[in-house]
Write a protein that holds these residues in place. Structure first.
Motif: not given
Length: 137
Positions: A68-69, A72-73, A101, A105
């Motif tokens: 996920r991180p 998203i970025r 968080v 992100d």
């Protein structure tokens, strides 16, 4: 039926949830939403996001393997005009932290999956509107 339904890409590693969410969005809201694609992982999500013309991406905050991180970025970098809403099953007690968080992100918002039926549609509309409104407009 609206002239142009809001185009949505769904990303979640639970295929059953993807089917339920697709059905919820497409069958109950007078044609306001159309799910243009679904993905169960990062590479599939990036490929679809770059190929489709979605206005918003609904993304599982708890995507497996820590995807996920970076996802998203990457999505935010490649598609700055597209809304990104993360969804989670996290305990409401840690919601504020998870939301911080997600926003850090690059997500526009984070909502709890257990309140999707009441909070998802207003959130999608708000995020799409904000992304379509010119800065200062």
């Amino acid at each position: 039926m609206p002239a142009h339904p809001l185009r949505v890409l769904l990303v979640d590693d639970n295929e059953t949830f993807l089917k339920i969410l697709t059905r919820f969005l497409q069958e109950n809201h007078g044609g306001e939403f159309v799910v243009v694609g679904t993905a169960t992982g990062s590479s599939e999500a990036l490929a679809q996001a770059n190929a489709l013309h979605q206005q918003v991406i609904l993304l599982d905050f708890d995507l497996h393997e820590g995807q996920r991180p970076a996802l998203i970025r990457d999505l935010r970098s490649a598609l700055p005009q597209v809304g990104i809403i993360a969804m989670t099953l996290q305990d409401p007690g840690v919601y504020d932290y998870c939301r911080q968080v997600a926003l850090a992100d690059g997500a526009d918002d984070l909502i709890l999956k257990n309140v999707l039926t009441t909070e998802l549609l207003p959130c999608i509309r708000r995020v799409v509107h904000a992304r379509q409104t010119p800065v200062g407009g």
